[in-house]
Design an enzyme around this catalytic site. Sequence first.
Site, PDB file in Angstrom:
ATOM      1  N   HIS A   1       2.088   1.313   7.370  1.00 18.79           N
ATOM      2  CA  HIS A   1       1.277   0.863   6.241  1.00 18.79           C
ATOM      3  C   HIS A   1       0.339   1.988   5.817  1.00 18.79           C
ATOM      4  O   HIS A   1      -0.739   2.150   6.371  1.00 18.79           O
ATOM      5  CB  HIS A   1       0.478  -0.387   6.616  1.00 18.79           C
ATOM      6  CG  HIS A   1       1.335  -1.509   7.128  1.00 18.79           C
ATOM      7  ND1 HIS A   1       2.123  -2.271   6.314  1.00 18.79           N
ATOM      8  CD2 HIS A   1       1.555  -1.955   8.389  1.00 18.79           C
ATOM      9  CE1 HIS A   1       2.790  -3.162   7.041  1.00 18.79           C
ATOM     10  NE2 HIS A   1       2.454  -2.987   8.310  1.00 18.79           N
TER      11      HIS A   1
ATOM     12  N   GLY B   1       5.596  37.055  -6.182  1.00 17.52           N
ATOM     13  CA  GLY B   1       6.978  37.283  -5.785  1.00 17.52           C
ATOM     14  C   GLY B   1       7.197  36.974  -4.316  1.00 17.52           C
ATOM     15  O   GLY B   1       6.688  35.984  -3.781  1.00 17.52           O
TER      16      GLY B   1
ATOM     17  N   GLU C   1      -5.361   9.873   1.073  1.00 17.34           N
ATOM     18  CA  GLU C   1      -6.448   9.181   0.381  1.00 17.34           C
ATOM     19  C   GLU C   1      -6.037   8.751  -1.029  1.00 17.34           C
ATOM     20  O   GLU C   1      -6.771   8.883  -1.998  1.00 17.34           O
ATOM     21  CB  GLU C   1      -7.716  10.040   0.368  1.00 17.34           C
ATOM     22  CG  GLU C   1      -8.235  10.267   1.780  1.00 17.34           C
ATOM     23  CD  GLU C   1      -9.577  10.961   1.819  1.00 17.34           C
ATOM     24  OE1 GLU C   1     -10.374  10.739   0.910  1.00 17.34           O
ATOM     25  OE2 GLU C   1      -9.812  11.711   2.778  1.00 17.34           O
TER      26      GLU C   1
ATOM     27  N   PHE D   1       0.568  -3.353  -8.601  1.00 14.04           N
ATOM     28  CA  PHE D   1       0.682  -3.064  -7.175  1.00 14.04           C
ATOM     29  C   PHE D   1       1.629  -4.030  -6.463  1.00 14.04           C
ATOM     30  O   PHE D   1       2.113  -3.714  -5.388  1.00 14.04           O
ATOM     31  CB  PHE D   1      -0.683  -3.105  -6.508  1.00 14.04           C
ATOM     32  CG  PHE D   1      -1.549  -1.918  -6.824  1.00 14.04           C
ATOM     33  CD1 PHE D   1      -1.370  -0.725  -6.154  1.00 14.04           C
ATOM     34  CD2 PHE D   1      -2.518  -1.983  -7.811  1.00 14.04           C
ATOM     35  CE1 PHE D   1      -2.150   0.381  -6.438  1.00 14.04           C
ATOM     36  CE2 PHE D   1      -3.297  -0.878  -8.120  1.00 14.04           C
ATOM     37  CZ  PHE D   1      -3.102   0.299  -7.444  1.00 14.04           C
TER      38      PHE D   1
END
Length: 387
Positions: free
Chosen positions: A139, A342, A366, A386
């Site tokens: 989670h 480069g 975060e 969400f």
Amino acid sequence: MTAPLDLLDIDASLGEEERQIRAVVRQLVDDRVRPHVAGWYEEGHVPARELAREFGKLGLLGMHLTGYGCAGASAVAYGLACLELEAGDSGIRSLVSVQGSLAMYAVWRYGSEEQKQRWLPSMAAGEAIGCFGLTEPDHGSDPASMTTRARRDGDDWVLNGAKMWITNAPIAEVGVIWARTDEGVRGFLVPMDTRGVGTQEIRRKMSLRASLTGEIALDDVRLPADAQLPGAIGLKAPLSCLTEARHGIVWGALGAARDCLATAVDYATTRTQFGRPLAGFQLTQAKLADMAVEWNKGYLLALHLGRLADAGKLRPEQVSVGKLNNVREALAIARQCRTILGANGVSGEYPVMRHANNLESVLTYEGTSEIHQLVIGQKLTGVSAFA
């Protein structure tokens, strides 16, 4: 090579004290970080305890907090400090940010007076290291689904669960651990030497190698009732701490970008190809001009958000605008600077690839870019995407 990048004379908007604080932190980074950070990054090790004590002596830990040994500096001064720290390395800024804006801020805002007196002075001095345990192995962006639980057992609390990708965890004396209870999400101050607490450093990272990151295991960790943060009620509490820390990231990412851009300008003006400096080619100048424009826009944005914070008017979605824009643009600048250098751009002799690798993590932690896009989208439409 920093002043020429300020095309818009934004520095003129800073106060004298803000400039002085910036100068002190810049000198500290030049003296204490730059000579060693490439080696720290390559070795995957950083003397975090030693650095924390040095930062504490300068008042950098929790510097925007008041009382309990904290400096009480402005939000803009704190942002400038984050910029200079991350110009050295994102991992160094993370050490300060997690200590002050996550662990210390959680205690300062939500803790009891006894908790503040016990922890904040030693944390401000760098004598006690803190960590912030919210993210779990399964989670990350969805903390509402956390499975770490705290149950009452008489007058005590017993915690079980795991936290993942926790900065400072391998060396922390105290962890601010968030757990689900029968009354909702609550925060707990967990001394890391408590029986049942285990930590393991996460190794083989390709990013933020000059930062100590770990996993925390909680196996029947018994805590007294007064370990709970009394003011931290619900998920809004840890999210408010993240908002506090994200403000520092808005500034910090500019530091990494500035170091890359200054390196690229110096390289382009001294490296000769086809009989002229790289800076003499139109394509090179176009790259530098575009990057400098984006850096100045990000600086203006950070300063505006800092002034809002100092006025007590900064809102979470505004911080999302700052993190989304400044980290995304800083990463683009680092990648573009690599093309100017480069093959030398991938060498540890130059800081560009190190900054680019670090910013890949800053882009994620975060709040990923996608999460911040959804926060902004919800504000614009009034509709949550969400779930």
